[in-house]
Design a protein around this motif. Structure first.
Motif, PDB file in Angstrom:
ATOM      1  N   ASP A  18       0.729  -1.324  -0.027  1.00  0.00           N
ATOM      2  CA  ASP A  18       0.041   0.054   0.042  1.00  0.00           C
ATOM      3  C   ASP A  18       0.926   1.283   0.084  1.00  0.00           C
ATOM      4  OD1 ASP A  18      -2.764   1.052  -0.189  1.00  0.00           O
ATOM      5  OD2 ASP A  18      -2.564   1.579   1.674  1.00  0.00           O
ATOM      6  N   VAL A  19       2.040   1.353  -0.708  1.00  0.00           N
ATOM      7  CA  VAL A  19       2.926   2.337  -0.740  1.00  0.00           C
ATOM      8  C   VAL A  19       2.768   3.028  -2.114  1.00  0.00           C
ATOM      9  CG1 VAL A  19       5.354   3.156  -0.918  1.00  0.00           C
ATOM     10  CG2 VAL A  19       4.698   1.301   0.839  1.00  0.00           C
ATOM     11  N   CYS A  20       2.595   4.248  -2.252  1.00  0.00           N
ATOM     12  CA  CYS A  20       2.205   5.103  -3.685  1.00  0.00           C
ATOM     13  C   CYS A  20       3.576   4.812  -4.412  1.00  0.00           C
ATOM     14  CB  CYS A  20       1.996   6.306  -3.107  1.00  0.00           C
ATOM     15  SG  CYS A  20       1.782   7.509  -4.733  1.00  0.00           S
ATOM     16  N   VAL A  21       3.394   4.646  -5.714  1.00  0.00           N
ATOM     17  CA  VAL A  21       4.291   4.215  -6.615  1.00  0.00           C
ATOM     18  C   VAL A  21       3.875   5.262  -7.842  1.00  0.00           C
ATOM     19  CG1 VAL A  21       5.111   1.880  -5.666  1.00  0.00           C
ATOM     20  CG2 VAL A  21       3.395   1.999  -7.655  1.00  0.00           C
ATOM     21  N   GLY A  22       2.858   5.625  -7.853  1.00  0.00           N
ATOM     22  CA  GLY A  22       2.499   6.763  -9.035  1.00  0.00           C
ATOM     23  C   GLY A  22       1.151   7.570  -8.592  1.00  0.00           C
ATOM     24  N   TYR A  23       0.903   8.461  -9.244  1.00  0.00           N
ATOM     25  CA  TYR A  23      -0.045   9.182  -8.945  1.00  0.00           C
ATOM     26  C   TYR A  23      -0.962   9.651 -10.328  1.00  0.00           C
ATOM     27  CZ  TYR A  23       2.824  13.352  -9.279  1.00  0.00           C
ATOM     28  OH  TYR A  23       3.823  14.211  -9.615  1.00  0.00           O
ATOM     29  N   ALA A  24      -1.874  10.215 -10.245  1.00  0.00           N
ATOM     30  CA  ALA A  24      -2.639  10.887 -11.305  1.00  0.00           C
ATOM     31  C   ALA A  24      -3.531  12.327 -10.494  1.00  0.00           C
ATOM     32  CB  ALA A  24      -3.567  10.528 -12.185  1.00  0.00           C
ATOM     33  N   PHE A  25      -3.090  13.517 -10.916  1.00  0.00           N
ATOM     34  CA  PHE A  25      -3.785  14.635 -10.233  1.00  0.00           C
ATOM     35  C   PHE A  25      -4.853  15.045 -11.440  1.00  0.00           C
ATOM     36  CE2 PHE A  25      -0.259  14.881  -7.453  1.00  0.00           C
ATOM     37  CZ  PHE A  25      -0.471  15.779  -6.529  1.00  0.00           C
ATOM     38  N   CYS A  26      -6.062  15.108 -10.868  1.00  0.00           N
ATOM     39  CA  CYS A  26      -7.027  15.379 -12.086  1.00  0.00           C
ATOM     40  C   CYS A  26      -7.723  16.726 -11.581  1.00  0.00           C
ATOM     41  CB  CYS A  26      -8.025  14.210 -12.343  1.00  0.00           C
ATOM     42  SG  CYS A  26      -7.080  12.843 -12.539  1.00  0.00           S
ATOM     43  N   GLN A  27      -8.462  17.304 -12.647  1.00  0.00           N
ATOM     44  CA  GLN A  27      -9.384  18.322 -12.458  1.00  0.00           C
ATOM     45  C   GLN A  27     -10.873  18.189 -13.098  1.00  0.00           C
ATOM     46  OE1 GLN A  27      -7.325  22.223 -12.892  1.00  0.00           O
ATOM     47  NE2 GLN A  27      -5.755  21.468 -11.636  1.00  0.00           N
ATOM     48  N   LEU A  28     -12.026  18.201 -12.436  1.00  0.00           N
ATOM     49  CA  LEU A  28     -13.087  18.334 -13.282  1.00  0.00           C
ATOM     50  C   LEU A  28     -13.322  19.708 -13.993  1.00  0.00           C
ATOM     51  CD1 LEU A  28     -15.309  16.241 -13.837  1.00  0.00           C
ATOM     52  CD2 LEU A  28     -16.513  16.979 -12.014  1.00  0.00           C
ATOM     53  N   GLN A  29     -13.599  19.673 -15.171  1.00  0.00           N
ATOM     54  CA  GLN A  29     -13.752  20.865 -15.475  1.00  0.00           C
ATOM     55  C   GLN A  29     -15.059  21.113 -16.687  1.00  0.00           C
ATOM     56  OE1 GLN A  29     -10.282  21.613 -17.735  1.00  0.00           O
ATOM     57  NE2 GLN A  29      -9.094  22.217 -16.098  1.00  0.00           N
ATOM     58  N   GLU A  30     -15.732  22.059 -16.703  1.00  0.00           N
ATOM     59  CA  GLU A  30     -17.104  22.448 -17.349  1.00  0.00           C
ATOM     60  C   GLU A  30     -16.736  23.116 -18.460  1.00  0.00           C
ATOM     61  OE1 GLU A  30     -19.911  20.886 -16.717  1.00  0.00           O
ATOM     62  OE2 GLU A  30     -19.293  20.056 -14.707  1.00  0.00           O
ATOM     63  N   GLN A  31     -17.031  22.914 -19.823  1.00  0.00           N
ATOM     64  CA  GLN A  31     -16.710  23.852 -20.898  1.00  0.00           C
ATOM     65  C   GLN A  31     -17.971  25.087 -20.420  1.00  0.00           C
ATOM     66  OE1 GLN A  31     -14.790  24.283 -23.421  1.00  0.00           O
ATOM     67  NE2 GLN A  31     -15.913  26.084 -23.648  1.00  0.00           N
ATOM     68  N   PRO A  32     -17.321  26.279 -20.451  1.00  0.00           N
ATOM     69  CA  PRO A  32     -18.267  27.437 -19.985  1.00  0.00           C
ATOM     70  C   PRO A  32     -19.061  27.653 -21.245  1.00  0.00           C
ATOM     71  CG  PRO A  32     -15.879  28.098 -20.673  1.00  0.00           C
ATOM     72  CD  PRO A  32     -15.946  26.680 -20.401  1.00  0.00           C
ATOM     73  N   PHE A  33     -20.052  28.145 -21.112  1.00  0.00           N
ATOM     74  CA  PHE A  33     -21.369  28.452 -22.095  1.00  0.00           C
ATOM     75  C   PHE A  33     -20.712  29.533 -23.054  1.00  0.00           C
ATOM     76  CE2 PHE A  33     -24.730  30.837 -24.133  1.00  0.00           C
ATOM     77  CZ  PHE A  33     -25.300  29.882 -24.774  1.00  0.00           C
ATOM     78  N   SER A  34     -20.887  29.175 -24.350  1.00  0.00           N
ATOM     79  CA  SER A  34     -20.440  29.668 -25.464  1.00  0.00           C
ATOM     80  C   SER A  34     -21.454  29.664 -26.545  1.00  0.00           C
ATOM     81  CB  SER A  34     -19.024  29.403 -25.775  1.00  0.00           C
ATOM     82  OG  SER A  34     -18.758  30.271 -26.928  1.00  0.00           O
ATOM     83  N   ASN A  35     -21.961  30.634 -27.335  1.00  0.00           N
ATOM     84  CA  ASN A  35     -22.678  30.524 -28.481  1.00  0.00           C
ATOM     85  C   ASN A  35     -22.052  29.625 -29.692  1.00  0.00           C
ATOM     86  OD1 ASN A  35     -24.522  32.203 -27.393  1.00  0.00           O
ATOM     87  ND2 ASN A  35     -23.496  34.036 -28.454  1.00  0.00           N
TER      88      ASN A  35
END
Length: 156
Positions: free
Chosen positions: A64-81
């Motif tokens: 249970d020792v960390c050997v890798g990671y992935a930092f993520c961010q949930l993003q919403e495409q802002p409204f655009s015409n």
């Protein structure tokens, strides 16, 4: 190997791995990156672990020792015409310990992120790669990613 959400106990190992990534970037762009630093502090990582819109996933070994990671961010495409609204999962940082590379851990982390993105109703998974980081470019292309847009610069 298992992949799970990061916990506070993983922070020391994540800091070590952040240092490995920083060194790669500092070697490529010493004009931008400061060697022997990390992207986040312990307290910033503690705050990120509580932010549901910025999940951190870790690959851990049998102990249970960390050997890798992935930092993520949930993003919403802002409204655009002129654009369809959609949700993305942005990989802000992905790293496998240099001592554990070549064991398909990065592939498994990437696949896990894709599964999580689907579960969250995302249209896509995105990331940025620094020019000159050819091993990362090759890895992501192998994973099926392709260039969507490029950021260009003119240094004054």
């Amino acid at each position: 190997m298992n992949i799970r959400s990061a916990k506070e106990k993983d922070i020391p190992r994540i800091i070590e791995l952040l240092g490995q990534v920083l060194q790669i970037h500092a070697d490529i762009r010493p004009d931008i990156f400061i060697p022997n630093t990390t992207k986040y502090t312990d307290s910033e990582l503690q705050a990120l672990l509580k932010d549901g819109r910025k999940p951190i996933y870790v690959a851990v070994n049998a102990e249970d020792v960390c050997v890798g990671y992935a930092f993520c961010q949930l993003q919403e495409q802002p409204f655009s015409n002129n654009m369809v609204p959609f949700r993305s999962l942005f990989i802000d940082d992905l790293c496998v310990d240099k001592a554990a590379r070549g064991k398909h851990i990065g592939e498994r982390l990437f696949e896990y992120v894709k599964q999580e993105a689907k579960r969250m109703g995302c249209y896509e998974v995105t990331l940025n790669v620094w020019a000159g980081n050819t091993s990362a470019e090759g890895f992501y292309e192998k994973m099926g990613m392709q260039t969507k847009e490029r950021t260009m610069e003119y240094i004054l």
